[in-house]
Design a protein around this motif. Structure first.
Motif, PDB file in Angstrom:
ATOM      1  N   MET A  69       0.830  -1.208   0.000  1.00 14.45           N
ATOM      2  CA  MET A  69       0.000   0.000   0.000  1.00 14.45           C
ATOM      3  C   MET A  69       0.860   1.253   0.000  1.00 14.45           C
ATOM      4  O   MET A  69       0.575   2.221  -0.720  1.00 14.45           O
ATOM      5  CB  MET A  69      -0.920   0.009   1.229  1.00 14.45           C
ATOM      6  N   LEU A  70       1.928   1.241   0.804  1.00 11.39           N
ATOM      7  CA  LEU A  70       2.809   2.411   0.872  1.00 11.39           C
ATOM      8  C   LEU A  70       3.559   2.629  -0.441  1.00 11.39           C
ATOM      9  O   LEU A  70       3.828   3.772  -0.826  1.00 11.39           O
ATOM     10  CB  LEU A  70       3.818   2.238   2.012  1.00 11.39           C
ATOM     11  N   VAL A  75      -2.013  10.647  -3.695  1.00 14.45           N
ATOM     12  CA  VAL A  75      -2.852  11.588  -2.949  1.00 14.45           C
ATOM     13  C   VAL A  75      -4.333  11.327  -3.194  1.00 14.45           C
ATOM     14  O   VAL A  75      -5.178  12.030  -2.636  1.00 14.45           O
ATOM     15  CB  VAL A  75      -2.513  13.041  -3.330  1.00 14.45           C
ATOM     16  N   GLU A  76      -4.651  10.325  -3.998  1.00 14.78           N
ATOM     17  CA  GLU A  76      -6.049   9.984  -4.230  1.00 14.78           C
ATOM     18  C   GLU A  76      -6.682   9.550  -2.906  1.00 14.78           C
ATOM     19  O   GLU A  76      -6.147   8.723  -2.176  1.00 14.78           O
ATOM     20  CB  GLU A  76      -6.147   8.848  -5.252  1.00 14.78           C
ATOM     21  N   ARG A  77      -7.840  10.131  -2.637  1.00  7.65           N
ATOM     22  CA  ARG A  77      -8.494   9.918  -1.354  1.00  7.65           C
ATOM     23  C   ARG A  77      -8.788   8.433  -1.089  1.00  7.65           C
ATOM     24  O   ARG A  77      -8.614   7.949   0.040  1.00  7.65           O
ATOM     25  CB  ARG A  77      -9.806  10.723  -1.330  1.00  7.65           C
ATOM     26  N   LYS A  78      -9.174   7.698  -2.102  1.00  8.89           N
ATOM     27  CA  LYS A  78      -9.536   6.300  -1.930  1.00  8.89           C
ATOM     28  C   LYS A  78      -8.349   5.473  -1.454  1.00  8.89           C
ATOM     29  O   LYS A  78      -8.494   4.602  -0.585  1.00  8.89           O
ATOM     30  CB  LYS A  78     -10.082   5.752  -3.252  1.00  8.89           C
ATOM     31  N   ARG A  79      -7.160   5.726  -2.002  1.00 11.77           N
ATOM     32  CA  ARG A  79      -5.975   4.958  -1.617  1.00 11.77           C
ATOM     33  C   ARG A  79      -5.547   5.291  -0.184  1.00 11.77           C
ATOM     34  O   ARG A  79      -5.168   4.410   0.592  1.00 11.77           O
ATOM     35  CB  ARG A  79      -4.829   5.233  -2.586  1.00 11.77           C
ATOM     36  N   ILE A  80      -5.591   6.575   0.160  1.00 11.57           N
ATOM     37  CA  ILE A  80      -5.226   6.972   1.519  1.00 11.57           C
ATOM     38  C   ILE A  80      -6.209   6.386   2.527  1.00 11.57           C
ATOM     39  O   ILE A  80      -5.821   5.894   3.592  1.00 11.57           O
ATOM     40  CB  ILE A  80      -5.176   8.508   1.632  1.00 11.57           C
ATOM     41  N   SER A 123      -1.192  11.866   8.442  1.00 13.07           N
ATOM     42  CA  SER A 123      -2.154  12.843   8.928  1.00 13.07           C
ATOM     43  C   SER A 123      -3.534  12.214   9.101  1.00 13.07           C
ATOM     44  O   SER A 123      -4.237  12.471  10.084  1.00 13.07           O
ATOM     45  CB  SER A 123      -2.227  14.024   7.953  1.00 13.07           C
ATOM     46  N   ASP A 124      -3.916  11.374   8.168  1.00  9.21           N
ATOM     47  CA  ASP A 124      -5.229  10.718   8.235  1.00  9.21           C
ATOM     48  C   ASP A 124      -5.291   9.747   9.417  1.00  9.21           C
ATOM     49  O   ASP A 124      -6.315   9.664  10.108  1.00  9.21           O
ATOM     50  CB  ASP A 124      -5.498   9.970   6.928  1.00  9.21           C
TER      51      ASP A 124
END
Length: 264
Positions: A69-70, A75-80, A123-124
């Motif tokens: 994953m890393l 920066v796509e919201r779905k991946r984060i 951050s998330d």
């Protein structure tokens, strides 16, 4: 026999040897070639042994899933969100997840956009560390212990960027993250300021010296002959004050007023 003489399950000596003195010679089999999956597994074992994580650990499959994953995060919201959900689902292993994430930020050849994407993930995770999930709150203290090092590495990559436009864009995004953390009150203001200084200069902010206590903090001593009680009242002043008090007494109620009933 081979294990007792320093060989392993994957590597052993190929020289013929005798098990019994004056007995027949035994020729070990050839070592099979490593497959790509074997090398990947060995690399994973090497990384795991170099970590100093305490507490519960991820399984090999879980650790590999998070590392993948890393590697592919954007920066796509779905991946984060997917990586953040993984971190919360495995909050019991927060120590290793923090360490894997910090390691991924320390590689010098990692592209800056990938580092920024991983910073957004951090951050998330921090934002959701207050979620009612067991051990989720440990992410806050876990990341705090390595954030200075993370921002030192971001500064190194940032300093190597030659394009002024790209540098400005990266700077805006990093400082925006720190401003957001201030608004969320994730960490004390001086710690956030320390991270900001680390990103901009590559050096943590020096700890201010504690000023020495003022020996005269209580002020100067009074003179022995100084009158601190004021001027005494004479008889005429006392009579006038008594009359004023008598005029005020009728205004004071004899019984306390009952509280009004609340309309609520």
């Amino acid at each position: 026999m081979g294990l007792a003489n320093g060989d392993s399950l994957h590597r052993w000596r190929l020289d013929p040897f005798q098990i019994v003195e004056n007995g027949v010679f035994y020729t070990p089999p050839q070592i099979p070639k490593e497959s790509k999956s074997d090398r990947s597994h060995q690399s994973r074992d090497d990384h795991s042994s170099s970590r100093h994580t305490t507490g519960k650990r991820l399984s090999d499959r879980e650790a590999q899933e998070f590392e993948d994953m890393l590697k592919t995060i954007t920066v796509e919201r779905k991946r984060i969100a997917a990586a953040m959900a993984f971190a919360l689902d495995h909050a019991d292993c927060s120590g290793e997840i923090v360490e894997i994430t910090a390691e991924s930020m320390s590689l010098a050849d990692t592209p800056v956009p990938l580092k920024i994407s991983r910073l957004y993930l951090i951050s998330d995770i921090l934002y959701n560390s207050s979620a009612p999930v067991r051990n989720a709150s440990s992410y806050r203290s876990g990341f705090q212990s390595c954030l200075v090092s993370i921002f030192e590495n971001i500064h190194k990559c940032f300093s190597s960027i030659e394009s002024h436009i790209v540098r400005k864009a990266i700077q805006e995004r990093v400082l925006m993250v720190l401003t957001t953390w201030e608004r969320w009150s994730l960490y004390p203001p001086n710690f956030i300021e320390n991270l900001r200084s680390t990103f901009e200069t590559g050096q943590p902010q020096p700890t201010p010296a504690v000023p020495e206590a003022d020996p005269q903090i209580d002020g100067d001593p009074l003179d022995d002959d100084e009158d601190v009680d004021g001027v005494p009242l004479d008889e005429e002043d006392l009579q006038r004050l008594s009359a004023q008090l008598q005029q005020l007494l009728p205004i004071l109620p004899n019984q306390p007023t009952a509280p009004k009933k609340s309309r609520w």
